[in-house]
Design an enzyme around this catalytic site. Structure first.
Site, PDB file in Angstrom:
ATOM      1  N   THR A 147      -2.633 -31.562 -13.798  1.00  0.00           N
ATOM      2  CA  THR A 147      -2.930 -31.932 -12.416  1.00  0.00           C
ATOM      3  C   THR A 147      -4.317 -31.493 -11.965  1.00  0.00           C
ATOM      4  OG1 THR A 147      -1.933 -29.876 -11.597  1.00  0.00           O
ATOM      5  CG2 THR A 147      -0.478 -31.780 -11.829  1.00  0.00           C
ATOM      6  N   TYR A 181      -6.022 -25.092  -8.400  1.00  0.00           N
ATOM      7  CA  TYR A 181      -6.288 -26.534  -8.402  1.00  0.00           C
ATOM      8  C   TYR A 181      -6.258 -27.062  -6.973  1.00  0.00           C
ATOM      9  CZ  TYR A 181      -5.547 -26.521 -13.486  1.00  0.00           C
ATOM     10  OH  TYR A 181      -5.630 -26.273 -14.840  1.00  0.00           O
ATOM     11  N   SER A 250      -4.101 -18.148 -20.700  1.00  0.00           N
ATOM     12  CA  SER A 250      -5.010 -19.290 -20.667  1.00  0.00           C
ATOM     13  C   SER A 250      -6.444 -18.781 -20.750  1.00  0.00           C
ATOM     14  CB  SER A 250      -4.822 -20.098 -19.379  1.00  0.00           C
ATOM     15  OG  SER A 250      -5.711 -21.201 -19.331  1.00  0.00           O
ATOM     16  N   ARG A 251      -7.146 -19.257 -21.747  1.00  0.00           N
ATOM     17  CA  ARG A 251      -8.552 -18.917 -21.975  1.00  0.00           C
ATOM     18  C   ARG A 251      -8.723 -17.428 -22.275  1.00  0.00           C
ATOM     19  NH1 ARG A 251     -12.189 -22.403 -17.784  1.00  0.00           N
ATOM     20  NH2 ARG A 251     -13.710 -22.003 -19.431  1.00  0.00           N
ATOM     21  N   TRP A 305      -5.667 -28.333 -23.718  1.00  0.00           N
ATOM     22  CA  TRP A 305      -6.088 -29.094 -22.544  1.00  0.00           C
ATOM     23  C   TRP A 305      -7.431 -29.765 -22.811  1.00  0.00           C
ATOM     24  CZ3 TRP A 305     -10.626 -27.311 -20.159  1.00  0.00           C
ATOM     25  CH2 TRP A 305     -10.972 -25.981 -20.400  1.00  0.00           C
ATOM     26  N   SER A 306      -7.695 -30.810 -22.044  1.00  0.00           N
ATOM     27  CA  SER A 306      -8.922 -31.607 -22.158  1.00  0.00           C
ATOM     28  C   SER A 306      -9.078 -32.236 -23.541  1.00  0.00           C
ATOM     29  CB  SER A 306     -10.153 -30.746 -21.844  1.00  0.00           C
ATOM     30  OG  SER A 306     -11.289 -31.554 -21.622  1.00  0.00           O
ATOM     31  N   ALA A 309     -12.190 -34.271 -23.834  1.00  0.00           N
ATOM     32  CA  ALA A 309     -13.446 -33.576 -23.482  1.00  0.00           C
ATOM     33  C   ALA A 309     -13.915 -33.979 -22.091  1.00  0.00           C
ATOM     34  CB  ALA A 309     -14.522 -33.854 -24.527  1.00  0.00           C
ATOM     35  N   GLY A 385      -4.704 -35.935 -18.575  1.00  0.00           N
ATOM     36  CA  GLY A 385      -5.111 -36.115 -17.187  1.00  0.00           C
ATOM     37  C   GLY A 385      -5.347 -37.596 -16.946  1.00  0.00           C
TER      38      GLY A 385
END
Length: 429
Positions: A147, A181, A250-251, A305-306, A309, A385
């Protein structure tokens, strides 16, 4: 060699007397009949003169027979061994089929008890693939809906509902959001849609992220003033209170993840089960080298995710920055700079070569990029996405491209990208 006997008829002159029956002549006993004539089977040695030799076939025949019997025996043993191996393989295959049939039967019985048909299950009706998240028992769809940017921002609530409905009806059970977000609005929109659709909560996996929660210093970070003081202890508390079932990172880098796991084990707390990391054709190091090592050690899974890119792998930036694209939005100047950079231009060149591969496979470039992420067995789920339903449906169909990614295709893509990271195993070899 076989034994040699003196033939009485070779080289005998008229005056030569025949030996008497039973006389000692070197002929084996029982080789003459009552008249004294030699009856043994023999062949001429080739000498026509006196003293010619005859080779007895009896011993040769026994030797040949013995050798032939030995050879046939070995052949029979080899054949028997092959048959035994074949029967073992057949039995192993039969047991596998029996086990698979038993598992299907158990599932059918379970579904029948709960008034659900196997044909009505999401996996059967949609073709969606489900994987365990790390080494936990949590089953997630291999594709999830994110999202970021979209919900509560780039798209309307009505479009968000259409996207969620399409995703849910196509077997997606994983929906990802975060408190940051669109200043928390993405979480609100997501929750309102779930409430409106009245979907069973047990059929959904909702992931959210915390850290950048507010503007004030004490409203940000992982401290107890905000939500937690010590991340591991706080996450354990959240789970024990029933507010969550699992937690992940995350990350985070590998050292931080290992530290969290060590703290959890040391103080009898609940460790994380997954790491959410950026992963696509131009970003590979962490997911392909670092996370597999952690998975083998402590069972941490990977949520990517992504996969496109931030839209670069969709090909939308081939001719510049289109309006209404993510790189054109306010606050995403970094994205525009990335696309227009020298590295961005090199990536555009590679995209043209990848487009040829996609056309050969009968798919679009985004589908190839998503399927390429899914081909990594260490990736449990890939977050998508989308701003349009047709865009989301195109991306979901990447599952059908996955079987087409043979080893030769993967190697071809690696050669085109030229950025495959080396693992420790590669360095040792």
């Amino acid at each position: 060699m076989s034994s040699v006997v003196q033939n009485p008829y070779i080289g005998r002159t008229p005056t030569t007397r025949m030996p008497k029956p039973g006389a000692s002549t070197g002929v084996p006993p029982g080789s003459r009949d009552s008249s004294g004539i030699c009856r043994s089977s023999s062949i001429c040695s080739g000498n026509s003169g006196s003293g010619g030799k005859i080779l007895s076939l009896s011993s040769m025949s026994e030797s040949v027979h013995s050798g032939l019997s030995c050879f046939l025996s070995e052949q029979a043993m080899e054949q028997e061994e092959k048959q035994h191996r074949s029967s073992q393989l057949a039995e192993f295959q039969r047991l596998r089929e029996v086990r698979a049939a038993a598992q299907v039967k158990n599932m059918e019985d379970f579904l029948r008890m709960n008034h659900v048909s196997l044909r009505d299950s999401m996996a059967y009706s949609t073709g969606m693939i489900y994987r365990n998240l790390g080494k936990s028992g949590l089953r997630v769809s291999c594709l999830g809906l994110g999202t970021w940017v979209t919900f509560g921002g780039q798209i309307t609530d009505e479009v968000a509902e259409e996207l969620m409905t399409l995703a849910y009806e196509n077997g997606i059970n994983l929906f990802d959001t975060a408190e940051v977000y669109n200043a928390g609005q993405a979480e609100v929109v997501l929750g309102n849609i779930i409430k409106k659709k009245a979907w069973r909560r047990s059929s959904l996996v909702i992931t959210t992220k915390i850290f950048w929660g507010g503007e004030a210093e004490m409203e940000r970070g992982l401290s107890r003033k905000h939500i937690i003081e010590e991340t591991v202890r706080a996450m354990t508390h959240v789970i024990n209170q029933g507010m969550a079932m699992y937690w992940g990172t995350s990350r985070w880098n590998s050292m931080e993840i290992m530290e969290a796991y060590s703290v959890a084990r040391q103080f009898n707390q609940i460790p994380p089960i997954c790491e959410q990391a950026e992963y696509h054709m131009f970003q590979r190091e962490k997911v392909e080298v670092q996370l597999p090592e952690i998975f083998n050690k402590i069972g941490i899974g990977a949520m990517a995710w992504s996969p496109l890119a931030c839209g670069i792998l969709s090909g939308k930036y081939n001719n510049g920055i289109p309006s209404h694209s993510r790189a054109s939005l306010k606050g995403y100047q970094w994205m525009k700079d990335k696309v227009m950079s020298e590295e961005g231009h090199r990536q555009q060149v590679k995209l043209k070569e990848l487009q040829i591969v996609a056309e050969r496979l009968g798919c679009t470039l985004p589908q190839l990029a998503i399927a390429w992420c899914l081909r990594n067995e260490g990736v449990n789920s890939v977050l998508l996405g989308a701003t349009r339903t047709d865009q989301l449906m195109e991306n979901i169909r990447a599952i059908k491209v996955l079987p087409k990614l043979s080893q030769s295709i993967v190697i071809e893509v690696d050669n085109l990208l030229g950025n495959k990271p080396l693992s420790k195993k590669d360095f040792r070899s």
